[in-house]
Design an enzyme around this catalytic site. Structure first.
Site, PDB file in Angstrom:
ATOM      1  N   LYS A   9       0.089  41.163  31.661  1.00 15.61           N
ATOM      2  CA  LYS A   9      -1.064  41.146  30.737  1.00 15.61           C
ATOM      3  C   LYS A   9      -0.606  41.121  29.273  1.00 15.61           C
ATOM      4  O   LYS A   9      -1.051  40.311  28.465  1.00 15.61           O
ATOM      5  CB  LYS A   9      -1.946  42.372  31.020  1.00 15.61           C
TER       6      LYS A   9
ATOM      7  N   PHE B 127      -5.239  26.932  22.410  1.00 14.35           N
ATOM      8  CA  PHE B 127      -4.724  27.904  21.440  1.00 14.35           C
ATOM      9  C   PHE B 127      -3.882  27.248  20.336  1.00 14.35           C
ATOM     10  O   PHE B 127      -2.962  27.851  19.808  1.00 14.35           O
ATOM     11  CB  PHE B 127      -3.947  29.027  22.153  1.00 14.35           C
TER      12      PHE B 127
ATOM     13  N   CYS C 149      -8.457  42.604  21.371  1.00 12.35           N
ATOM     14  CA  CYS C 149      -7.263  42.600  22.238  1.00 12.35           C
ATOM     15  C   CYS C 149      -5.969  42.167  21.557  1.00 12.35           C
ATOM     16  O   CYS C 149      -4.999  42.915  21.561  1.00 12.35           O
ATOM     17  CB  CYS C 149      -7.522  41.720  23.462  1.00 12.35           C
TER      18      CYS C 149
ATOM     19  N   ARG D 289     -14.747  44.152  16.516  1.00  7.20           N
ATOM     20  CA  ARG D 289     -13.452  44.814  16.442  1.00  7.20           C
ATOM     21  C   ARG D 289     -12.395  43.842  15.884  1.00  7.20           C
ATOM     22  O   ARG D 289     -12.216  42.756  16.413  1.00  7.20           O
ATOM     23  CB  ARG D 289     -13.029  45.341  17.821  1.00  7.20           C
TER      24      ARG D 289
END
Ligand code: NAD
Length: 441
Positions: free
Chosen positions: A204, A249, A260, A332
Site C-alpha cells: 500500500k 498520473f 493519503c 484534507r
C-alpha cells in the site's frame, strides 16, 4: 457473511455498503454519534458519488446497520474490518491510536473466533501490533487471526473502485483467514494477491509513494517547460505513449494533496529512516511537491502584483475549486488551503467557489478576506484573475464570455490545465497554465 466495519469514513462506509450490496450482513461502527445518527436516519455524511443510493438500498433491505457499540457489532460478526484513520504523528510517523482503540474494543468483545482485517493504511509491523494489543487485552491467539487487506480506492470514484479494483491484496500468516477474506471478494472477479502481512502493508505505501513520485516527476518536467518553448501536454502525450510508462498520473498541476499521498509519503520516508534503509528519493519528492504552490503563487504575483510588501493589495482573485480533488467534499491537505493562505498573505481579497466542499472549506480556510460564492460567475465578479485549483468537470464547460464579462481583468491561472490554450485565448483571456509559457489574447 456477517461483517463489521469499524470507522464509517470514506473507506469504511464505501467498503461496508459494497459488501452489503454483495449480499453480506454488515454493521458499521463509529465513535461519532452524530455520524451514526445521520446514517441511521437515511443520510450520508460524506459526498461520494453513488454512495447514497447504495446505502439507501441496503439499509432498506436490512443488510446494513450502524451503531456506536463496537461490542454489539463485533459479537455479531465473523469478519471485522478496521477502517479508522491513521493520521501523521508528531514525529513524522503514523499515529496508530485509532487502530489501537479499535483493537482494544475488539478484544473486549471477542467471545468466539474472529478474523480481524486491517484495511486502514498502516506501517509495516502493524499487523503484529494489533495481534499484540488483542492478546494483551485477554484474548488467546487461537481465537482470532489478523489479516492486512489494504484499500486502493480513490475518493470521487470510490464505489466504482471498490466494485472494480485492479487487484485485491490480502496478507496474513493464516492461510485459512486469508482464504476466508478472499471469498468475500469472489463476486468481483478480480486478481487477488495473497501474501504475508508485512508485504501487504508495504504494498500500500509503496503504491502511493510511487504514484506521488510519478506526479512529482512530471511536475518537475513542467517546470522545465515553463523555461522553454516546450508544452508539458505535448511532452506527456509522447512520454505516456510508452507502454512502460503509461498516461496515468502524468497530469502536471499543483502537486499531490489529499488525505493519503502526503501522509503516506511521509510515513514511508519515516519508516525507511527508522529501519536504516532511507528512501532519499522521497525526500526529493516531498521537497518538489512542497514547492508547487509557492511557484504558482509567484507567477500570480508576478503578473498581477506590485513591488511592495503586500503585492496583491487591492486585487480581487476568484478561486475555483476548494476540495483536494473533484467529486469529493474532502478538504484534507487540499491545495486550496495553502493557496488561499498565500494569496491573502500577499494582500488579495478572494472570492471562492466549490460545487460541494464550501462548508468544509469554510471551517478550515475561515472567513477573513474571502467570500464564498454560489457560482463560478459570482466568484469572478470584479476579479483581476481567476485561478483553477480543483478540476471539477463543471469548470471545463464554463461560459468563458460570461466569466470574462464579470471580471476586471481577463486573466486565468489554470493550476490543473483544464483548458486548451487556444480556447481561452480565443475567448479573450490571458492564460497561464502549468508547464507552458503564458499566452496573451
Ligand atoms: N480516503 C481514502 O481515499 C483512502 C483510500 C485508501 C486508504 N485510506 C486509508 O483508510 C483509512 C481510513 O481513511 P478514511 O479516509 O476513511 O478516514 P476518515 O477520517 O474519513 O474515517 C475514519 C472514521 O473512523 C472513525 N473512528 C475513529 N476511531 C474510531 C474507533 N475507535 N471506533 C470506531 N470508529 C472510529 C472516525 O470517527 C471516522 O468516521 C486511513 O488509514 C487511510 O489512510 C483512505
Amino acid at each position: 457473511m456477517n461483517i463489521c466495519v469499524i470507522g464509517c469514513g470514506y473507506v469504511g462506509l464505501v467498503t461496508g455498503a459494497v459488501f452489503a450490496d454483495l449480499g453480506n450482513e454488515v454493521i458499521g461502527v463509529d465513535i461519532d454519534q452524530s455520524r451514526v445518527d445521520t446514517l441511521n436516519t437515511g443520510g450520508c455524511p460524506i459526498h461520494e458519488p453513488r454512495l447514497p443510493e447504495l446505502l439507501e438500498r441496503n439499509r432498506q433491505e436490512g443488510r446494513l446497520k450502524f451503531t456506536t457499540s463496537i461490542h454489539e457489532a463485533v459479537s455479531k460478526s465473523e469478519i471485522i474490518f478496521i477502517c479508522v484513520g491513521t493520521p501523521p504523528a508528531e514525529d513524522g510517523g503514523t499515529d496508530l491510536s485509532e487502530v489501537e482503540a479499535a483493537a482494544i474494543g475488539i478484544a473486549r468483545a471477542i467471545q468466539d473466533y474472529k478474523i480481524i482485517v486491517n484495511k486502514s493504511t498502516v506501517p509495516v509491523g502493524t499487523g503484529d501490533f494489533v495481534q499484540e494489543v488483542i492478546e494483551r487485552n485477554g484474548v488467546t491467539s487461537t481465537d482470532f487471526d489478523v489479516v492486512c487487506n489494504p484499500e486502493f480506492m480513490r475518493e470521487g470514484q470510490a464505489v466504482r473502485d471498490t466494485l472494480q479494483p485492479d487487484r485485491i491484496v490480502i496478507g496474513s500468516s493464516s492461510e485459512k483467514a486469508a482464504k476466508t477474506v478472499q471469498l468475500l471478494y469472489q463476486a468481483l472477479n478480480t486478481p487477488c494477491i495473497i501474501t504475508d502481512t508485512q508485504s501487504a502493508e508495504l504494498i500500500k505505501y509503496a503504491s502511493n509513494a510511487f504514484l506521488a513520485t510519478k506526479i512529482t516527476f512530471i511536475n518537475a518536467v513542467a517546470n522545465l517547460c515553463e523555461e522553454t518553448q516546450a508544452d508539458i501536454r505535448e511532452v506527456v502525450k509522447g512520454v505516456g505513449a510508452d507502454s512502460r510508462i503509461g498516461h496515468a498520473f502524468l497530469g502536471a498541476g499543483l502537486g499531490y494533496g489529499g488525505s493519503c499521498f502526503p501522509k503516506d509519503v511521509d510515513a514511508l520516508l519515516h519508516a525507511s529512516r527508522r529501519l536504516g534503509a532511507e528512501m532519499t528519493i522521497l525526500e526529493a519528492v516531498r521537497a518538489e511537491n512542497d514547492s508547487r504552490v509557492p511557484r504558482f503563487v509567484q507567477r500570480i504575483i508576478e503578473r498581477l502584483g506590485t513591488k511592495s510588501k503586500l503585492p496583491l493589495k487591492g486585487k480581487t482573485i476568484g478561486v475555483l475549486g476548494l476540495s483536494f480533488k473533484p467529486d469529493t467534499d474532502d478538504m484534507r491537505e487540499a491545495k486550496s488551503i495553502e493557496i488561499c493562505h498565500a494569496l491573502r498573505e500577499a494582500g488579495a481579497r478572494l472570492r471562492a467557489y466549490d460545487p460541494i466542499a464550501t462548508a468544509n472549506a469554510r471551517r478550515i480556510i475561515g472567513d477573513e478576506d474571502i467570500e464564498y460564492c454560489k457560482s463560478p460567475y459570482e466568484a469572478a465578479k470584479g476579479a483581476s484573475g481567476i485561478i483553477i485549483v480543483t478540476e471539477w468537470r463543471e469548470f471545463i464547460q464554463l461560459n468563458l464570455n460570461r466569466l470574462k464579462s464579470e471580471m476586471m481583468e481577463p486573466v486565468i491561472f489554470d493550476g490543473r490545465n483544464i483548458y486548451s490554450s487556444e480556447q481561452v485565448r480565443d475567448a479573450g483571456f490571458e492564460y497561464f497554465s502549468i508547464g507552458k509559457t503564458s499566452l496573451k489574447p
